[in-house]
Design an enzyme around this catalytic site. Structure first.
Site, PDB file in Angstrom:
ATOM      1  N   ASP A 107       1.096   5.154   1.696  1.00  0.00           N
ATOM      2  CA  ASP A 107       1.843   5.254   0.446  1.00  0.00           C
ATOM      3  C   ASP A 107       3.036   6.197   0.633  1.00  0.00           C
ATOM      4  O   ASP A 107       3.052   7.031   1.551  1.00  0.00           O
ATOM      5  CB  ASP A 107       0.906   5.774  -0.649  1.00  0.00           C
ATOM      6  CG  ASP A 107       1.641   6.072  -1.943  1.00  0.00           C
ATOM      7  OD1 ASP A 107       2.247   5.140  -2.505  1.00  0.00           O
ATOM      8  OD2 ASP A 107       1.622   7.240  -2.386  1.00  0.00           O
ATOM      9  N   ASP A 151       5.405   7.596  -2.545  1.00  0.00           N
ATOM     10  CA  ASP A 151       5.541   8.544  -3.649  1.00  0.00           C
ATOM     11  C   ASP A 151       4.259   9.353  -3.824  1.00  0.00           C
ATOM     12  O   ASP A 151       3.202   8.807  -4.137  1.00  0.00           O
ATOM     13  CB  ASP A 151       5.856   7.812  -4.963  1.00  0.00           C
ATOM     14  CG  ASP A 151       7.256   7.216  -4.961  1.00  0.00           C
ATOM     15  OD1 ASP A 151       8.197   7.951  -4.641  1.00  0.00           O
ATOM     16  OD2 ASP A 151       7.399   6.026  -5.281  1.00  0.00           O
ATOM     17  N   ASP A 197      -2.192   9.100  -2.349  1.00  0.00           N
ATOM     18  CA  ASP A 197      -2.482  10.242  -3.219  1.00  0.00           C
ATOM     19  C   ASP A 197      -3.022   9.830  -4.576  1.00  0.00           C
ATOM     20  O   ASP A 197      -3.566  10.671  -5.298  1.00  0.00           O
ATOM     21  CB  ASP A 197      -1.190  11.033  -3.458  1.00  0.00           C
ATOM     22  CG  ASP A 197      -0.198  10.233  -4.321  1.00  0.00           C
ATOM     23  OD1 ASP A 197       0.012  10.591  -5.488  1.00  0.00           O
ATOM     24  OD2 ASP A 197       0.336   9.223  -3.830  1.00  0.00           O
TER      25      ASP A 197
END
Length: 256
Positions: free
Chosen positions: A10, A12, A207
């Site tokens: 990922d 962002d 996250d």
């Protein structure tokens, strides 16, 4: 635990927040390259093209080529081409979505008499754009959205994401869209085809539990959760299905 043949990573909240790099990320990517492990940045961000995202990553000190990037816009365009060949699409979004549709040869129209309404984040959204999308869906157009992210991590904090905009059309029409990005399996399956690795030999790093980690779980993959973005460490104990691994930040992974 580090014997994976490929990584889906990922962006962002994992590699950067808005325009600020997460300091452990550059070394993490350098270690993957040193070990000759293929990786793909897998992002729900539909606003930028893979070229733009790659430039941003390099500016932040994270080694990347456009081929290292796979976005929800790219997955959406591939999905439409496969499932709705020849479709005329009314599109709400930014350059990343229009670029992806163009690369797949998909016709974009401003008319509400269309086959598909496709929505990506649009930070210049207007009532008229939402009205046309609503009318088109009410007229029978298939409703597709790049991702369901309600919030987007930035250097300013959590900002409205594409899911928030999509909900306006969904609530107004009573029609739920087909989401393409994480946590859906569609984007993961397409990314694995690009990466060239099998799900059981690939790990998904992220996250956000509700997008990244659930995407991995839904796809039968191992997951690595970092607490540098949306989901906080304090929430870990209450997660219904735990990630395969969790670490505070990416610097801890190859030291395990």
């Amino acid at each position: 635990m580090n014997n994976y043949e490929g990584y889906l990573i990922d962006l962002d909240g994992t590699v950067y927040r808005g325009n600020e790099v997460i300091e452990e990320a550059p070394e993490f990517i350098k270690e993957l390259k040193k070990r000759n492990i293929p990786y793909l940045f897998l992002t729900n961000n539909s606003s930028k093209s893979q070229d733009q995202i790659s430039v941003k990553l390099n500016q932040l000190g994270v080694e990347s080529t456009p081929e290292n990037v796979f976005t929800s816009s790219m997955a959406t365009a591939k999905y439409i081409k496969q499932m709705y060949p020849g479709a005329r699409c009314y599109c709400i979004g930014e350059v990343g979505l229009f670029d992806a549709l163009e690369r797949e040869g998909i016709t974009v129209t401003e008319e509400i008499d269309c086959d598909v309404v496709v929505m990506g984040i649009d930070r210049h959204i207007t009532y008229e754009k939402l009205a046309k999308a609503t009318l088109a869906v009410r007229n029978g157009a298939t409703f597709i959205s790049t991702n369901s992210d309600n919030a987007l991590p930035t250097e300013r904090g959590l900002m409205p994401g594409n899911g928030a905009f999509t909900s306006v059309v969904s609530v107004s029409t009573g029609v739920d869209p087909q989401f393409i990005g994480k946590p859906e399996t569609i984007i993961v399956k397409e990314a694995l085809q690009v990466l060239g690795t099998k799900p059981d030999k690939t790990i998904l790093v992220g996250d956000n539990y509700n997008t990244d980690i659930k995407a991995g779980i839904n796809s039968g993959m191992d997951t690595l959760m970092v607490f540098t973005g949306v989901t906080k460490f304090e929430e870990y104990e209450s997660l219904p299905i735990k990630p395969t691994y969790f670490i505070q930040n990416l610097s801890k992974w190859f030291k395990k």
